[in-house]
Write a protein that holds these residues in place. Structure first.
Motif, PDB file in Angstrom:
ATOM      1  N   ARG A 109      51.013  -7.769 -23.087  1.00 17.42           N
ATOM      2  CA  ARG A 109      51.042  -6.068 -23.059  1.00 17.42           C
ATOM      3  C   ARG A 109      50.803  -5.696 -24.357  1.00 17.42           C
ATOM      4  O   ARG A 109      49.972  -4.922 -24.437  1.00 17.42           O
ATOM      5  CB  ARG A 109      52.668  -5.671 -22.615  1.00 17.42           C
ATOM      6  N   LEU A 110      51.349  -6.247 -25.228  1.00 15.68           N
ATOM      7  CA  LEU A 110      51.231  -5.830 -26.556  1.00 15.68           C
ATOM      8  C   LEU A 110      49.719  -6.049 -27.362  1.00 15.68           C
ATOM      9  O   LEU A 110      49.420  -5.404 -28.004  1.00 15.68           O
ATOM     10  CB  LEU A 110      52.264  -6.585 -27.891  1.00 15.68           C
ATOM     11  N   SER A 111      49.218  -7.255 -26.841  1.00 14.80           N
ATOM     12  CA  SER A 111      47.776  -7.509 -27.221  1.00 14.80           C
ATOM     13  C   SER A 111      46.677  -6.698 -26.351  1.00 14.80           C
ATOM     14  O   SER A 111      45.393  -6.936 -26.781  1.00 14.80           O
ATOM     15  CB  SER A 111      47.678  -9.131 -27.047  1.00 14.80           C
ATOM     16  N   SER A 112      47.036  -6.136 -25.395  1.00 15.21           N
ATOM     17  CA  SER A 112      46.128  -5.548 -24.193  1.00 15.21           C
ATOM     18  C   SER A 112      45.199  -4.376 -24.988  1.00 15.21           C
ATOM     19  O   SER A 112      44.307  -4.009 -24.497  1.00 15.21           O
ATOM     20  CB  SER A 112      46.696  -5.163 -23.219  1.00 15.21           C
TER      21      SER A 112
ATOM     22  N   VAL B 169      69.877  -7.116 -23.946  1.00 19.84           N
ATOM     23  CA  VAL B 169      68.721  -6.648 -24.601  1.00 19.84           C
ATOM     24  C   VAL B 169      67.982  -6.058 -23.432  1.00 19.84           C
ATOM     25  O   VAL B 169      67.776  -6.414 -22.312  1.00 19.84           O
ATOM     26  CB  VAL B 169      67.931  -7.818 -25.224  1.00 19.84           C
ATOM     27  N   THR B 170      67.401  -5.025 -23.778  1.00 20.48           N
ATOM     28  CA  THR B 170      66.515  -4.277 -22.765  1.00 20.48           C
ATOM     29  C   THR B 170      65.252  -3.954 -23.645  1.00 20.48           C
ATOM     30  O   THR B 170      65.392  -3.749 -24.774  1.00 20.48           O
ATOM     31  CB  THR B 170      67.062  -2.937 -22.245  1.00 20.48           C
ATOM     32  N   LEU B 171      64.038  -3.975 -22.822  1.00 19.13           N
ATOM     33  CA  LEU B 171      62.725  -3.759 -23.498  1.00 19.13           C
ATOM     34  C   LEU B 171      62.096  -3.183 -22.323  1.00 19.13           C
ATOM     35  O   LEU B 171      61.910  -3.697 -21.346  1.00 19.13           O
ATOM     36  CB  LEU B 171      61.994  -5.088 -23.876  1.00 19.13           C
ATOM     37  N   SER B 172      61.561  -1.872 -22.848  1.00 23.47           N
ATOM     38  CA  SER B 172      60.614  -1.356 -21.754  1.00 23.47           C
ATOM     39  C   SER B 172      59.418  -0.874 -22.386  1.00 23.47           C
ATOM     40  O   SER B 172      59.466  -0.397 -23.699  1.00 23.47           O
ATOM     41  CB  SER B 172      61.134   0.008 -21.583  1.00 23.47           C
ATOM     42  N   LEU B 173      58.177  -1.172 -21.962  1.00 23.31           N
ATOM     43  CA  LEU B 173      56.767  -0.904 -22.167  1.00 23.31           C
ATOM     44  C   LEU B 173      56.131  -0.208 -20.988  1.00 23.31           C
ATOM     45  O   LEU B 173      55.980  -0.535 -20.080  1.00 23.31           O
ATOM     46  CB  LEU B 173      55.997  -2.044 -22.518  1.00 23.31           C
ATOM     47  N   LEU B 174      56.013   1.143 -21.475  1.00 20.86           N
ATOM     48  CA  LEU B 174      55.915   2.002 -20.255  1.00 20.86           C
ATOM     49  C   LEU B 174      54.207   2.589 -20.594  1.00 20.86           C
ATOM     50  O   LEU B 174      54.213   3.250 -21.547  1.00 20.86           O
ATOM     51  CB  LEU B 174      56.631   3.183 -19.981  1.00 20.86           C
ATOM     52  N   GLY B 175      53.353   2.277 -19.863  1.00 17.15           N
ATOM     53  CA  GLY B 175      51.826   2.565 -20.038  1.00 17.15           C
ATOM     54  C   GLY B 175      51.765   4.349 -20.257  1.00 17.15           C
ATOM     55  O   GLY B 175      52.352   4.946 -19.450  1.00 17.15           O
TER      56      GLY B 175
END
Length: 148
Positions: free
Chosen positions: A21-24, A106-112
């Motif tokens: 996701r971070l490299s996209s 730990v929570t991690l959210s990546l929202l487009g």
């Protein structure tokens, strides 16, 4: 509403998904939080921060967590399964893991920013002892956990 902890991902798969996701090159709004008994850390990814800088902050925080609590369960939240909100799952994980020594949630959210197709929401429940991780899985995974 009851929480249902579904079969976890491996931490390797979770990191691969995060890296993809971070490299996209997709624009995300990101949120990362570590909650432990004695400390809490929040990192947000806003428009002024590069994907690399956000990834570096998250990587450093996860590395620090791993040094204290090396045994992880990673759950992925998904709209397609009609899962609860990530904050509801986080709250339940914190409540259920309080009985174990030196845990972190730990929570991690990546929202487009343009669509939800590449969204990624992960919950890491981190334990100091492998026996605590196994106990948590036996007690809560695959079962509905009622509200307090």
């Amino acid at each position: 509403m009851a929480v249902f902890f579904r079969t976890p991902l491996t931490d390797t798969l979770a990191f691969e998904m995060l890296d993809a996701r971070l490299s996209s090159g997709t624009d995300f709004d990101g949120y990362f939080n570590i909650y432990g008994r004695e400390d809490e850390l929040t990192v947000t990814w806003t428009r002024g921060i590069s994907a690399g800088a956000f990834k570096e902050q998250v990587t450093d925080a996860l590395r620090s967590t791993w040094q204290r609590a090396r045994f992880w369960l990673v759950y992925q939240r998904s709209d397609s399964r009609i899962d609860l909100d990530i904050n509801e799952i986080r709250t339940a994980a914190i409540r259920l893991s309080q009985g174990y020594c030196e845990t972190a949630v730990v929570t991690l959210s990546l929202l487009g920013r343009t669509d939800g197709e590449s969204d990624l929401e992960l919950i890491f429940v981190c334990f100091r002892e492998d026996s605590d991780r196994r106990n948590f899985r036996a007690r809560y995974e695959g079962k509905f956990v009622p509200d307090k």
